[in-house]
Design an enzyme around this catalytic site. Structure first.
Site, PDB file in Angstrom:
ATOM      1  N   ALA A  32       2.336  16.030   9.837  1.00 28.39           N
ATOM      2  CA  ALA A  32       3.520  15.174   9.741  1.00 28.39           C
ATOM      3  C   ALA A  32       4.072  15.110   8.312  1.00 28.39           C
ATOM      4  O   ALA A  32       5.283  15.246   8.096  1.00 28.39           O
ATOM      5  CB  ALA A  32       3.176  13.775  10.239  1.00 28.39           C
ATOM      6  N   SER A  37       1.410  21.925   7.800  1.00 31.32           N
ATOM      7  CA  SER A  37       2.540  21.519   8.650  1.00 31.32           C
ATOM      8  C   SER A  37       2.194  20.318   9.525  1.00 31.32           C
ATOM      9  O   SER A  37       2.673  20.203  10.644  1.00 31.32           O
ATOM     10  CB  SER A  37       2.988  22.691   9.517  1.00 31.32           C
ATOM     11  N   LYS A  56      11.063   7.801   5.072  1.00 29.88           N
ATOM     12  CA  LYS A  56      12.114   7.598   6.080  1.00 29.88           C
ATOM     13  C   LYS A  56      13.459   7.340   5.411  1.00 29.88           C
ATOM     14  O   LYS A  56      14.507   7.735   5.926  1.00 29.88           O
ATOM     15  CB  LYS A  56      11.755   6.460   7.028  1.00 29.88           C
ATOM     16  N   CYS A 116       1.835   2.982   2.611  1.00 27.83           N
ATOM     17  CA  CYS A 116       2.868   2.995   3.651  1.00 27.83           C
ATOM     18  C   CYS A 116       4.231   2.539   3.120  1.00 27.83           C
ATOM     19  O   CYS A 116       5.220   3.254   3.213  1.00 27.83           O
ATOM     20  CB  CYS A 116       2.406   2.106   4.794  1.00 27.83           C
ATOM     21  N   ALA A 153      -0.111   3.917   9.990  1.00 27.45           N
ATOM     22  CA  ALA A 153       0.051   2.537   9.543  1.00 27.45           C
ATOM     23  C   ALA A 153      -0.153   1.545  10.684  1.00 27.45           C
ATOM     24  O   ALA A 153      -0.783   0.499  10.506  1.00 27.45           O
ATOM     25  CB  ALA A 153       1.447   2.368   8.951  1.00 27.45           C
ATOM     26  N   HIS A 166      21.673   3.315  31.895  1.00 26.69           N
ATOM     27  CA  HIS A 166      22.518   4.502  31.701  1.00 26.69           C
ATOM     28  C   HIS A 166      23.732   4.139  30.849  1.00 26.69           C
ATOM     29  O   HIS A 166      24.303   3.069  31.053  1.00 26.69           O
ATOM     30  CB  HIS A 166      22.997   5.001  33.063  1.00 26.69           C
ATOM     31  N   GLY A 181       0.802  -1.230   0.000  1.00 30.76           N
ATOM     32  CA  GLY A 181       0.000   0.000   0.000  1.00 30.76           C
ATOM     33  C   GLY A 181       0.824   1.264   0.000  1.00 30.76           C
ATOM     34  O   GLY A 181       1.983   1.296  -0.419  1.00 30.76           O
TER      35      GLY A 181
HETATM   36  C1  FAD Z   1       4.140  10.680   2.686  1.00 27.66           C
HETATM   37  C2  FAD Z   1       3.509   9.851   3.773  1.00 27.66           C
HETATM   38  C3  FAD Z   1       4.247   9.501   4.888  1.00 27.66           C
HETATM   39  C4  FAD Z   1       3.671   8.723   5.883  1.00 27.66           C
HETATM   40  N1  FAD Z   1       4.416   8.380   6.969  1.00 27.66           N
HETATM   41  C5  FAD Z   1       3.867   7.647   7.948  1.00 27.66           C
HETATM   42  C6  FAD Z   1       4.634   7.249   9.074  1.00 27.66           C
HETATM   43  O1  FAD Z   1       5.808   7.580   9.198  1.00 27.66           O
HETATM   44  N2  FAD Z   1       4.034   6.467  10.007  1.00 27.66           N
HETATM   45  C7  FAD Z   1       2.718   6.083   9.902  1.00 27.66           C
HETATM   46  O2  FAD Z   1       2.219   5.373  10.779  1.00 27.66           O
HETATM   47  N3  FAD Z   1       1.976   6.438   8.844  1.00 27.66           N
HETATM   48  C8  FAD Z   1       2.517   7.203   7.870  1.00 27.66           C
HETATM   49  N4  FAD Z   1       1.762   7.540   6.788  1.00 27.66           N
HETATM   50  C9  FAD Z   1       0.366   7.084   6.739  1.00 27.66           C
HETATM   51  C10 FAD Z   1       0.291   5.621   6.288  1.00 27.66           C
HETATM   52  O3  FAD Z   1       0.905   5.490   5.034  1.00 27.66           O
HETATM   53  C11 FAD Z   1      -1.153   5.177   6.231  1.00 27.66           C
HETATM   54  O4  FAD Z   1      -1.776   5.420   7.480  1.00 27.66           O
HETATM   55  C12 FAD Z   1      -1.266   3.701   5.914  1.00 27.66           C
HETATM   56  O5  FAD Z   1      -0.681   3.411   4.663  1.00 27.66           O
HETATM   57  C13 FAD Z   1      -2.731   3.254   5.901  1.00 27.66           C
HETATM   58  O6  FAD Z   1      -2.807   1.912   5.607  1.00 27.66           O
HETATM   59  P1  FAD Z   1      -4.079   1.274   4.884  1.00 27.66           P
HETATM   60  O7  FAD Z   1      -3.819  -0.187   4.821  1.00 27.66           O
HETATM   61  O8  FAD Z   1      -5.307   1.744   5.546  1.00 27.66           O
HETATM   62  O9  FAD Z   1      -4.106   1.903   3.443  1.00 27.66           O
HETATM   63  P2  FAD Z   1      -3.040   2.061   2.264  1.00 27.66           P
HETATM   64  O10 FAD Z   1      -1.674   1.898   2.727  1.00 27.66           O
HETATM   65  O11 FAD Z   1      -3.423   3.337   1.611  1.00 27.66           O
HETATM   66  O12 FAD Z   1      -3.372   0.842   1.316  1.00 27.66           O
HETATM   67  C14 FAD Z   1      -4.573   0.753   0.628  1.00 27.66           C
HETATM   68  C15 FAD Z   1      -4.358  -0.071  -0.601  1.00 27.66           C
HETATM   69  O13 FAD Z   1      -5.620  -0.349  -1.194  1.00 27.66           O
HETATM   70  C16 FAD Z   1      -5.478  -0.347  -2.601  1.00 27.66           C
HETATM   71  N5  FAD Z   1      -6.800  -0.132  -3.182  1.00 27.66           N
HETATM   72  C17 FAD Z   1      -7.583   0.955  -3.065  1.00 27.66           C
HETATM   73  N6  FAD Z   1      -8.761   0.760  -3.694  1.00 27.66           N
HETATM   74  C18 FAD Z   1      -8.708  -0.482  -4.229  1.00 27.66           C
HETATM   75  C19 FAD Z   1      -9.609  -1.262  -4.996  1.00 27.66           C
HETATM   76  N7  FAD Z   1     -10.820  -0.802  -5.322  1.00 27.66           N
HETATM   77  N8  FAD Z   1      -9.220  -2.482  -5.393  1.00 27.66           N
HETATM   78  C20 FAD Z   1      -8.000  -2.980  -5.054  1.00 27.66           C
HETATM   79  N9  FAD Z   1      -7.104  -2.282  -4.337  1.00 27.66           N
HETATM   80  C21 FAD Z   1      -7.456  -1.056  -3.916  1.00 27.66           C
HETATM   81  C22 FAD Z   1      -4.498   0.777  -2.856  1.00 27.66           C
HETATM   82  O14 FAD Z   1      -3.848   0.613  -4.092  1.00 27.66           O
HETATM   83  C23 FAD Z   1      -3.545   0.640  -1.670  1.00 27.66           C
HETATM   84  O15 FAD Z   1      -2.419  -0.154  -2.014  1.00 27.66           O
HETATM   85  C24 FAD Z   1       2.329   8.300   5.760  1.00 27.66           C
HETATM   86  C25 FAD Z   1       1.588   8.653   4.637  1.00 27.66           C
HETATM   87  C26 FAD Z   1       2.163   9.406   3.658  1.00 27.66           C
HETATM   88  C27 FAD Z   1       1.355   9.762   2.450  1.00 27.66           C
END
Ligand code: FAD
Length: 464
Positions: free
Chosen positions: A183, A181, A52, A43, A318, A443, A41
Site C-alpha cells: 500500500a 508495491s 491522503k 498515522c 490504524a 440508486h 503518531g
Molecule cells: C506512509 C504511510 C501511509 C499509511 N496509510 C495508512 C492508511 O491509509 N490506513 C491505515 O489504516 N494505515 C495506514 N498506515 C499505517 C498506520 O499509520 C499505522 O498502522 C498506525 O499509525 C499504527 O498506529 P500505532 O498507534 O500502533 O502506532 P504509531 O502511529 O506508529 O504511533 C506510535 C507512537 O509511539 C511513539 N513512541 C514510540 N516509542 C516511544 C517511546 N519509547 N516513548 C514515547 N513515545 C514513543 C511514536 O513517536 C509514535 O508517535 C500508513 C503508514 C504509513 C507509513
C-alpha cells in the site's frame, strides 16, 4: 519526589495509544499517555492522513486534465509541489491539534518525552524538562513501527527516501524508482506518477499489491500501466549506487541483472516494530522478530503489560490499532470486551484506481478448503460509475457455497475505500448471500455494484 501514580499508562500516542487513553479515561481510569514526537503518531503525522492529502491533490490534478471530457475547460494546468506538501502538512498539523484537544477534554495526562519501563508497573520518562518517574498497574505498549531498512537500500533522505522523506520531498522526482508495491509504495508511486514523474515499481512477489486477490492485482496493474507506470514483478533491487544527483539500481529480473539510472528512489519494503529501548527483554515480554507477541486480548503474558497496534504485528493498520486500544482499555476497566478478528479488518489503498478488500481472497478460501461461489461485477455496468467518468473497476465477492457466508470482498475502482465498509458490516453480522440479496441498495450509487456482485455469485445479476 514520589512517583506519580496512574491506573493506566499508555506509551505512544498514535491511533492505538491515544484512542486507548481516551477510552480508559471515559471509563473512569486515571490515565497518562507518553509521546516522544507527535500526538497522533505516524498515522496522523507521517502516514494515513498526510498521504491522503497529497493523493487528493494529485487526484484533482488528474481530473483537471480530464476537464474536456466533462464539458469543461481548464487551461494552463500546473502545480506547485511545495504548496501541495504545505497543504498536506497543514492537514496533519490540524489533526494533531485535534488529538491534543480530545486528550485534554477527557482529562488524560499528556507527557511529551521518551518512555522506558525499568520494572513491572514503573515507567520512566526522559524529556527536555528532565526525568520523571511514574507508576501504574497497567501499561499499554503502543509505540508503533518505522520503515524497514534493507542493507544497501537504506534511505538517506537525499536520493533514497523512506516514506517520511517522500512526504516532505527535498526535490521533485523526475525519474523515480519505487521498491515495493504494498500500500505505501503504490500510493507514493501513484502520487508522483500523476504529477509527471517517470515511475518504475519493482516488486519481489509475482504481482503488485501482493496481499490482494490476484484478479484485483492484475486489474490494478493494467490501470497503473495505462497511466504510464512501469511495473516489474518477480524482480529484486540488489544494489543502489548513489552519487549526488543520481542512483543506479541493479535490478534482478527475468534471470539477469539490469542496471538503470534514477534520480530518486523510494524504499517501501515494509515496516519494523519499535520494540527496542523500552526494556522489554528484562521484563520477559516475548518478541517475535520485530513485534511483541500477544494473545487475542493484546496481553503480553507479563501481568499488567499489553501491546496494541503496529508493535503487536499485522495487519499494520490504524483502525486495527484503534480498535485494539478500545478493547484493552475495556479489559483494564473490567468491562466485557470483544477480541479483534483480523480477517474482518478491511485494507484500503488510495492509489488511482483505489483498492479495498476484506476477508479471504478466492485463492485463500480455496486453500482453506472452502467450496466457493464467486461473483464479479464491472464498473462499466453501473450508471453512477459511468456518470462519474469512472467506468474502470471491479467488485468481486467470495462466498462459502455450503453456507452462503460472505468469505471475502475485493474491489478496485473509484471510491471503493468508502464502499468496503458495507461488506465489513456484513461480515461482522455474519451475513449470508440471502441477506445481501434481499437488501435494497439506493440508486444511483456505486454501492449497487456491491449488490450486483453478490447476485452474480448466484447467477442473478441484472446489469451484466
Ligand atoms: C506512509 C504511510 C501511509 C499509511 N496509510 C495508512 C492508511 O491509509 N490506513 C491505515 O489504516 N494505515 C495506514 N498506515 C499505517 C498506520 O499509520 C499505522 O498502522 C498506525 O499509525 C499504527 O498506529 P500505532 O498507534 O500502533 O502506532 P504509531 O502511529 O506508529 O504511533 C506510535 C507512537 O509511539 C511513539 N513512541 C514510540 N516509542 C516511544 C517511546 N519509547 N516513548 C514515547 N513515545 C514513543 C511514536 O513517536 C509514535 O508517535 C500508513 C503508514 C504509513 C507509513
Amino acid at each position: 519526589m514520589a512517583a506519580k501514580n496512574f491506573d493506566m499508562i499508555v506509551i505512544g500516542a498514535g491511533p492505538g495509544g491515544y484512542v486507548a487513553a481516551i477510552r480508559g479515561a471515559q471509563l473512569g481510569l486515571n490515565v497518562a499517555v507518553i509521546e516522544r514526537e507527535n500526538l497522533g503518531g505516524i498515522c496522523l503525522n507521517w502516514g494515513c492522513i498526510p498521504t491522503k492529502a497529497l493523493l487528493r491533490s494529485s487526484e484533482v490534478f488528474h481530473l483537471m486534465h480530464r476537464a474536456k471530457e466533462f464539458g469543461l475547460s481548464a487551461d494552463g494546468i500546473g502545480y506547485d509541489l511545495d504548496a501541495v506538501v504545505k497543504r498536506s502538512r497543514g492537514v496533519a498539523k490540524q489533526m494533531e491539534g485535534g488529538v491534543k484537544h480530545l486528550l485534554k477534554k477527557n482529562k488524560v495526562t499528556v507527557i511529551m518525552g521518551e518512555a522506558t519501563i525499568p520494572a513491572k508497573g514503573k515507567v520512566s520518562v526522559k524529556s527536555e524538562a528532565g526525568n520523571e518517574e511514574l507508576t501504574a498497574k497497567n501499561i499499554i505498549l503502543a509505540t508503533g513501527a518505522r520503515a524497514r531498512n534493507l542493507p544497501g537500500l537504506e534511505a538517506d533522505g537525499e536520493r533514497v527516501w523512506s516514506y517520511r522523506h517522500a512526504l516532505v520531498p527535498p526535490h521533485q522526482p523526475k525519474k523515480l524508482l519505487v521498491i515495493g508495491s504494498g500500500a505505501i509504495g503504490i500510493e507514493f508511486a501513484s502520487f508522483y506518477n500523476t504529477l509527471g514523474a517517470d515511475t518504475t515499481v519493482v516488486e519481489v512477489m509475482d504481482r503488485v499489491l501482493p496481499v490482494e486477490d490476484a484478479e484485483i492485482s492484475a486489474f490494478a496493474k493494467k490501470q497503473f500501466e495505462k497511466q504510464g507506470m512501469k511495473i516489474m514483478e518477480k524482480s529484486v533491487v540488489k544494489q543502489l549506487d548513489r552519487t549526488k544527483t543520481k542512483v543506479t539500481a541493479h535490478i534482478e529480473t527475468g534471470g539477469k541483472v539490469i542496471k538503470e539510472e534514477f534520480d530518486t528512489v523510494i524504499s517501501a519494503v515494509g515496516i519494523v516494530g519499535n520494540v527496542e529501548g523500552l526494556g522489554l527483554e528484562g521484563l520477559g515480554v516475548k518478541i517475535d522478530r520485530t513485534h511483541v507477541v500477544t494473545d487475542e486480548f493484546c496481553r503480553t503474558g507479563v501481568d499488567g503489560i499489553y501491546a496494541i497496534g503496529d508493535i503487536a504485528g499485522a495487519p499494520w493498520l490504524a483502525h486495527k490499532a484503534s480498535h485494539e486500544g478500545v478493547m484493552v482499555a475495556e479489559v483494564i476497566a473490567g468491562k466485557h470486551a470483544h477480541p479483534v478478528k483480523p480477517e474482518s479488518i478491511a485494507g484500503c489503498t488510495y492509489c488511482y484506481p483505489q483498492v479495498a478488500s476484506v476477508g479471504y481472497t478466492e485463492a485463500k478460501a480455496k486453500e482453506l478448503g472452502y467450496d466457493v461461489k464467486v461473483g464479479k461485477f464491472p464498473f462499466i455496468g453501473n450508471g453512477k460509475a459511468v456518470a462519474l467518468g469512472e467506468p474502470e473497476g471491479l467488485v468481486k465477492t467470495v462466498f462459502d457455497a455450503k453456507t452462503g457466508e460472505l468469505l471475502g470482498a475485493h474491489m478496485v475502482g473509484a471510491e471503493v475505500t468508502e464502499l468496503i465498509q458495507g461488506y465489513v458490516v456484513g461480515r461482522q453480522l455474519e451475513t449470508t448471500e440471502e441477506d445481501l440479496m434481499n437488501t435494497v441498495f439506493p440508486h444511483p450509487t456505486l454501492s449497487e455494484m456491491m449488490h450486483e456482485s453478490v447476485l452474480a455469485a448466484y447467477g442473478k445479476a441484472i446489469h451484466i
